[in-house]
Motif scaffolding. Structure first.
Motif, mmCIF file in Angstrom:
data_model
loop_
_atom_site.group_PDB
_atom_site.id
_atom_site.type_symbol
_atom_site.label_atom_id
_atom_site.label_comp_id
_atom_site.label_asym_id
_atom_site.label_seq_id
_atom_site.Cartn_x
_atom_site.Cartn_y
_atom_site.Cartn_z
ATOM 1 N N LEU A 127 55.105 67.793 48.469
ATOM 2 C CA LEU A 127 55.344 67.137 49.763
ATOM 3 C C LEU A 127 55.774 68.178 50.804
ATOM 4 C CD1 LEU A 127 55.976 64.746 51.703
ATOM 5 C CD2 LEU A 127 58.235 64.640 50.622
ATOM 6 N N CYS A 128 54.998 68.291 51.887
ATOM 7 C CA CYS A 128 55.333 69.253 52.950
ATOM 8 C C CYS A 128 56.152 68.574 54.041
ATOM 9 C CB CYS A 128 54.066 69.805 53.588
ATOM 10 S SG CYS A 128 52.967 70.614 52.427
ATOM 11 N N ILE A 129 57.248 69.206 54.401
ATOM 12 C CA ILE A 129 58.062 68.722 55.519
ATOM 13 C C ILE A 129 58.476 69.920 56.354
ATOM 14 C CG2 ILE A 129 58.937 66.691 54.285
ATOM 15 C CD1 ILE A 129 61.537 68.191 53.791
ATOM 16 N N GLY A 130 58.852 69.676 57.588
ATOM 17 C CA GLY A 130 59.303 70.804 58.411
ATOM 18 C C GLY A 130 59.398 70.407 59.871
ATOM 19 N N GLU A 131 60.200 71.155 60.606
ATOM 20 C CA GLU A 131 60.472 70.837 62.001
ATOM 21 C C GLU A 131 59.591 71.654 62.947
ATOM 22 O OE1 GLU A 131 62.062 72.937 60.242
ATOM 23 O OE2 GLU A 131 62.646 74.638 61.515
ATOM 24 N N SER A 132 59.407 71.141 64.158
ATOM 25 C CA SER A 132 58.708 71.895 65.203
ATOM 26 C C SER A 132 59.692 72.887 65.835
ATOM 27 C CB SER A 132 58.174 70.935 66.270
ATOM 28 O OG SER A 132 59.273 70.348 66.934
ATOM 29 N N LEU A 133 59.163 73.747 66.683
ATOM 30 C CA LEU A 133 60.046 74.706 67.360
ATOM 31 C C LEU A 133 61.021 73.970 68.291
ATOM 32 C CD1 LEU A 133 60.713 77.661 67.635
ATOM 33 C CD2 LEU A 133 59.017 77.833 69.469
ATOM 34 N N ALA A 134 60.517 72.945 68.993
ATOM 35 C CA ALA A 134 61.392 72.195 69.905
ATOM 36 C C ALA A 134 62.521 71.537 69.122
ATOM 37 C CB ALA A 134 60.574 71.147 70.654
ATOM 38 N N GLN A 135 62.203 70.997 67.958
ATOM 39 C CA GLN A 135 63.244 70.345 67.139
ATOM 40 C C GLN A 135 64.252 71.359 66.634
ATOM 41 O OE1 GLN A 135 60.355 68.534 64.555
ATOM 42 N NE2 GLN A 135 60.627 66.503 65.442
ATOM 43 N N ARG A 136 63.771 72.553 66.260
ATOM 44 C CA ARG A 136 64.720 73.595 65.836
ATOM 45 C C ARG A 136 65.623 73.978 67.002
ATOM 46 N NH1 ARG A 136 66.413 77.403 62.145
ATOM 47 N NH2 ARG A 136 65.289 76.225 60.587
ATOM 48 N N LEU A 145 64.346 66.894 58.731
ATOM 49 C CA LEU A 145 64.075 67.041 57.289
ATOM 50 C C LEU A 145 64.561 65.818 56.532
ATOM 51 C CD1 LEU A 145 65.052 70.805 56.758
ATOM 52 C CD2 LEU A 145 62.771 69.843 57.131
ATOM 53 N N THR A 146 65.763 65.352 56.885
ATOM 54 C CA THR A 146 66.334 64.191 56.210
ATOM 55 C C THR A 146 65.446 62.968 56.400
ATOM 56 O OG1 THR A 146 68.527 65.094 56.619
ATOM 57 C CG2 THR A 146 68.430 62.757 56.042
ATOM 58 N N GLN A 147 65.018 62.764 57.649
ATOM 59 C CA GLN A 147 64.176 61.597 57.933
ATOM 60 C C GLN A 147 62.838 61.687 57.199
ATOM 61 O OE1 GLN A 147 63.413 60.914 62.092
ATOM 62 N NE2 GLN A 147 62.204 59.088 61.655
ATOM 63 N N GLN A 148 62.224 62.863 57.210
ATOM 64 C CA GLN A 148 60.929 63.002 56.532
ATOM 65 C C GLN A 148 61.069 62.742 55.031
ATOM 66 O OE1 GLN A 148 59.670 66.908 57.814
ATOM 67 N NE2 GLN A 148 58.435 66.067 59.476
ATOM 68 N N LEU A 149 62.161 63.230 54.450
ATOM 69 C CA LEU A 149 62.383 62.991 53.012
ATOM 70 C C LEU A 149 62.584 61.506 52.737
ATOM 71 C CD1 LEU A 149 64.767 65.950 52.126
ATOM 72 C CD2 LEU A 149 62.468 65.596 51.188
ATOM 73 N N HIS A 150 63.424 60.875 53.548
ATOM 74 C CA HIS A 150 63.693 59.449 53.321
ATOM 75 C C HIS A 150 62.418 58.646 53.447
ATOM 76 C CE1 HIS A 150 68.271 59.800 54.213
ATOM 77 N NE2 HIS A 150 67.986 59.946 52.932
ATOM 78 N N GLU A 151 61.650 58.905 54.514
ATOM 79 C CA GLU A 151 60.445 58.108 54.759
ATOM 80 C C GLU A 151 59.397 58.314 53.664
ATOM 81 O OE1 GLU A 151 60.642 57.903 59.629
ATOM 82 O OE2 GLU A 151 59.204 59.232 58.647
ATOM 83 N N SER A 152 59.272 59.545 53.184
ATOM 84 C CA SER A 152 58.203 59.826 52.217
ATOM 85 C C SER A 152 58.590 59.446 50.787
ATOM 86 C CB SER A 152 57.837 61.311 52.224
ATOM 87 O OG SER A 152 57.675 61.767 53.520
#
Ligand code: PGA
Length: 260
Positions: A127-136, A145-152
């Motif tokens: 499972l690939c997750i990661g933030e955009s530059l704007a989010q960083r 990251l937390t949201q992507q993990l929870h949703e997936s």
């Protein structure tokens, strides 16, 4: 102890015949099979069969796919299912890559269905997750990251979750030549492990491999693997040349001798 996993994501590169030539050369150049490092190549669907044949029956290199659909079969023009991938000898499948999210509108609910289907058929999802530059830049990396993990991963049992590998791939680092620093990768991996610990269990979090992806090269792989938080790498550009992928595999084998 988590063994290191090195995955080459070929993306949309190499015809079936080019792939077979590449794999035959790669086999010659690889380090001796290691008990601590697992190697995977993920060619396009069209090259899976020729890569499988070129790898041969007893190859230490495993086969992976870059995506799949969640249904087993049916009227889904253009799609490929988990049983089809299994039948071709795939052991892994990359899911939720940021290019699929950005270019093909893939969302967490479909990623979640794909993860379940992969697990049901004995494929190991990455499972690939990661933030955009704007989010960083606005300090929301951990939340993303937390949201992507929870949703997936929501609704998976702890045991099922243990079958999933996570790839932390900051979008700003993919194909840009600007890798995350080891510190940035380690911080993100700690966040991921904390979230897994809270949603599954600390034991499952401890067993889960977390890879780093984004401009990994023969030059920076060693410094990334220095931390025991980084359990391997998902590699794009640098996996397309025999020399650089073989060098990465060799460095990874040397970086994690048995028991470390
Ligand atoms: P890259 O791609 O190594 O070319 O940055 C990584 C990936 O997309 O998985």
């Amino acid at each position: 102890m988590r063994s290191v996993l090195i995955v080459g994501n070929w993306k949309m590169n190499k015809t079936a015949s080019e792939a077979a030539i590449f794999v035959r050369e790669l086999k010659e150049r690889l380090p001796l099979p290691s008990a601590t490092v697992e190697l995977v190549v993920a060619p396009p669907f069209t090259a899976l069969e020729s890569v499988r044949i070129a790898l041969g029956a007893s190859s230490p290199i495993q086969l992976g796919a870059q995506d799949m659909f969640w249904e087993d079969h049916g009227a889904y023009t253009g799609e490929v299912s988990a049983p089809m991938l299994k039948d071709l000898g795939c052991r892994y499948v990359i899911l939720g890559h940021s290019e699929r999210r950005a270019l093909f509108g893939e969302q967490s609910d479909s990623i979640q269905k794909k993860i379940r289907a992969a697990l049901k058929h004995g494929l190991r999802p990455i499972l690939c997750i990661g933030e955009s530059l704007a989010q960083r830049d606005n300090g929301s990396t951990d939340d993303v990251l937390t949201q992507q993990l929870h949703e997936s991963l929501s609704g998976l049992t702890g045991e099922a979750m243990a079958g999933v590998t996570i790839a932390y791939e900051p979008i700003w680092a993919i194909g840009t030549g600007k890798s995350a620093t080891t510190e940035q990768a380690v911080a993100a991996h700690r966040t991921i492990r904390r979230v897994l610990g809270a949603t599954a269990s600390p034991a499952i979090a401890d067993r889960t491999r977390i890879l780093y992806g984004g401009s990994v090269t023969p030059q920076n792989i060693e410094s990334l693997l220095v931390s025991d938080q980084v359990d391997g790498a998902l590699i794009g550009g640098a996996c397309l040349q025999v020399e650089s992928f073989a060098t990465i595999a060799t460095v990874a084998s040397a970086a994690r001798p048995i028991g470390v």
